[in-house]
Design a protein around this motif. Structure first.
Motif, PDB file in Angstrom:
ATOM      1  N   LYS A 122       0.817  -1.211  -0.097  1.00 39.83           N
ATOM      2  CA  LYS A 122      -0.037  -0.057   0.020  1.00 39.83           C
ATOM      3  C   LYS A 122       0.786   1.244   0.042  1.00 39.83           C
ATOM      4  N   GLU A 125       5.019   0.464  -2.905  1.00 38.58           N
ATOM      5  CA  GLU A 125       5.017  -0.301  -4.200  1.00 38.58           C
ATOM      6  C   GLU A 125       6.152   0.389  -5.130  1.00 38.58           C
ATOM      7  N   THR A 126       6.864  -0.256  -5.695  1.00 39.25           N
ATOM      8  CA  THR A 126       7.820  -0.177  -6.813  1.00 39.25           C
ATOM      9  C   THR A 126       7.204  -0.040  -7.969  1.00 39.25           C
ATOM     10  N   ASP A 127       7.852   0.556  -9.028  1.00 39.47           N
ATOM     11  CA  ASP A 127       7.359   0.399 -10.360  1.00 39.47           C
ATOM     12  C   ASP A 127       7.345  -0.936 -10.812  1.00 39.47           C
ATOM     13  N   LEU A 130       4.002  -2.565  -9.261  1.00 39.37           N
ATOM     14  CA  LEU A 130       3.017  -2.121  -9.890  1.00 39.37           C
ATOM     15  C   LEU A 130       2.715  -2.356 -11.406  1.00 39.37           C
ATOM     16  N   SER A 131       3.723  -2.871 -12.103  1.00 38.85           N
ATOM     17  CA  SER A 131       3.712  -3.414 -13.455  1.00 38.85           C
ATOM     18  C   SER A 131       3.607  -4.941 -13.875  1.00 38.85           C
ATOM     19  N   SER A 132       3.744  -5.279 -12.616  1.00 42.72           N
ATOM     20  CA  SER A 132       3.307  -7.138 -12.561  1.00 42.72           C
ATOM     21  C   SER A 132       2.007  -7.223 -13.012  1.00 42.72           C
ATOM     22  N   TYR A 135       0.121  -9.160 -10.020  1.00 40.36           N
ATOM     23  CA  TYR A 135      -0.189  -7.981  -8.855  1.00 40.36           C
ATOM     24  C   TYR A 135      -1.445  -7.031  -9.198  1.00 40.36           C
ATOM     25  N   GLN A 136      -1.212  -6.728 -10.530  1.00 38.92           N
ATOM     26  CA  GLN A 136      -2.312  -5.989 -11.088  1.00 38.92           C
ATOM     27  C   GLN A 136      -3.820  -6.598 -11.173  1.00 38.92           C
ATOM     28  N   ARG A 139      -4.732  -6.760  -7.470  1.00 34.68           N
ATOM     29  CA  ARG A 139      -5.395  -5.467  -7.269  1.00 34.68           C
ATOM     30  C   ARG A 139      -6.645  -5.196  -7.635  1.00 34.68           C
ATOM     31  N   ASP A 140      -6.982  -5.527  -8.907  1.00 31.11           N
ATOM     32  CA  ASP A 140      -8.191  -5.106  -9.852  1.00 31.11           C
ATOM     33  C   ASP A 140      -9.324  -5.975  -9.200  1.00 31.11           C
TER      34      ASP A 140
END
Length: 233
Positions: A122, A125-127, A130-132, A135-136, A139-140
């Motif tokens: 939360k 988060e690294t770039d 967030l681009s995984s 992980y996306q 989260r979605d």
């Protein structure tokens, strides 16, 4: 009943040997423990290795570098968070309002039980995280669930018809703010007479949600079950 492993954080124990797959899990837990203690990503893989009781080369056999390890730790954290959420939803009442509260309770309890995972997911988060894609997706999936429950609350007359994004932002602000206040030990400073109240999380969520409620929604919330994590908070 919620698995005992999810009701309290476990200290990482150094081990001389691991069953298949346990080393990766121990590494994730060690990363989360270091983040929880330092409130930052300021650690090295040698610190993780020392905490687990393995060698740094052993970690490189599983993870290419620190960034890839952080990505997989965040993914693992979402898996743990989902277990809290699923448990709360399983025992909540059937109305979308009761289920929405259950998701909020699980969110805060997860943050208090696994602060390192929570901070990584939360606040840190690294770039690369967030681009995984995985992980996306996680989260979605969470955001879609909350949005669907809010929409259902409106459709069934529990919430006033209003901007769904406004409700989403309000509830997320409450959950994230409360979680961070616990993590940073700010509740005792802000509200000395409330910080030990085991019902505080449910009380705050109900106050936060009240402005969106119709008369029927207010009836539902009066009959909503207790926060299932209150006895463990």
């Amino acid at each position: 009943m919620l698995d005992a492993a999810l009701t309290r954080p476990e200290e990482i124990q150094k081990k001389s040997g691991y069953h298949h797959g346990n080393l990766r899990s121990a590494i994730f837990d060690a990363v989360a423990q270091l983040i929880g203690e330092r409130k930052s990503l300021a650690f090295h893989l040698k610190d993780v290795a020392a905490l687990v009781g393995t060698s740094q080369p052993a970690i490189y056999k599983h993870f290419e570098n620190k960034q890839s390890l952080l990505v997989e730790t965040a993914v693992a954290g979402y898996g743990i968070q989902k277990k809290f959420r699923d448990y709360a939803l399983d025992i909540s009442g059937p109305s979308p309002l009761q289920q929405l509260l259950a998701v909020g309770y699980a969110y805060v309890h997860f943050s208090r039980t696994y602060p390192g995972y929570f901070l990584l997911m939360k606040n840190l988060e690294t770039d690369e995280i967030l681009s995984s894609p995985q992980y996306q997706r996680q989260r979605d999936e969470t955001l879609h669930l909350v949005r669907s429950l809010i929409a259902e609350c409106m459709e069934t007359g529990l919430f006033h018809k209003t901007d769904l994004n406004l409700v989403m932002t309000s509830l997320q602000s409450t959950a994230l703010g409360l979680a961070n206040m616990y993590l940073l030990n700010q509740l005792e400073v802000v509200a000395r007479d409330l910080h030990k109240d085991k019902h505080l999380v449910s009380r705050i969520f109900k106050v936060s949600i009240e402005s969106f409620l119709t008369p029927e929604g207010k009836r539902h919330i009066r009959n909503a079950g207790a926060n299932p994590f209150e006895d463990t908070d």
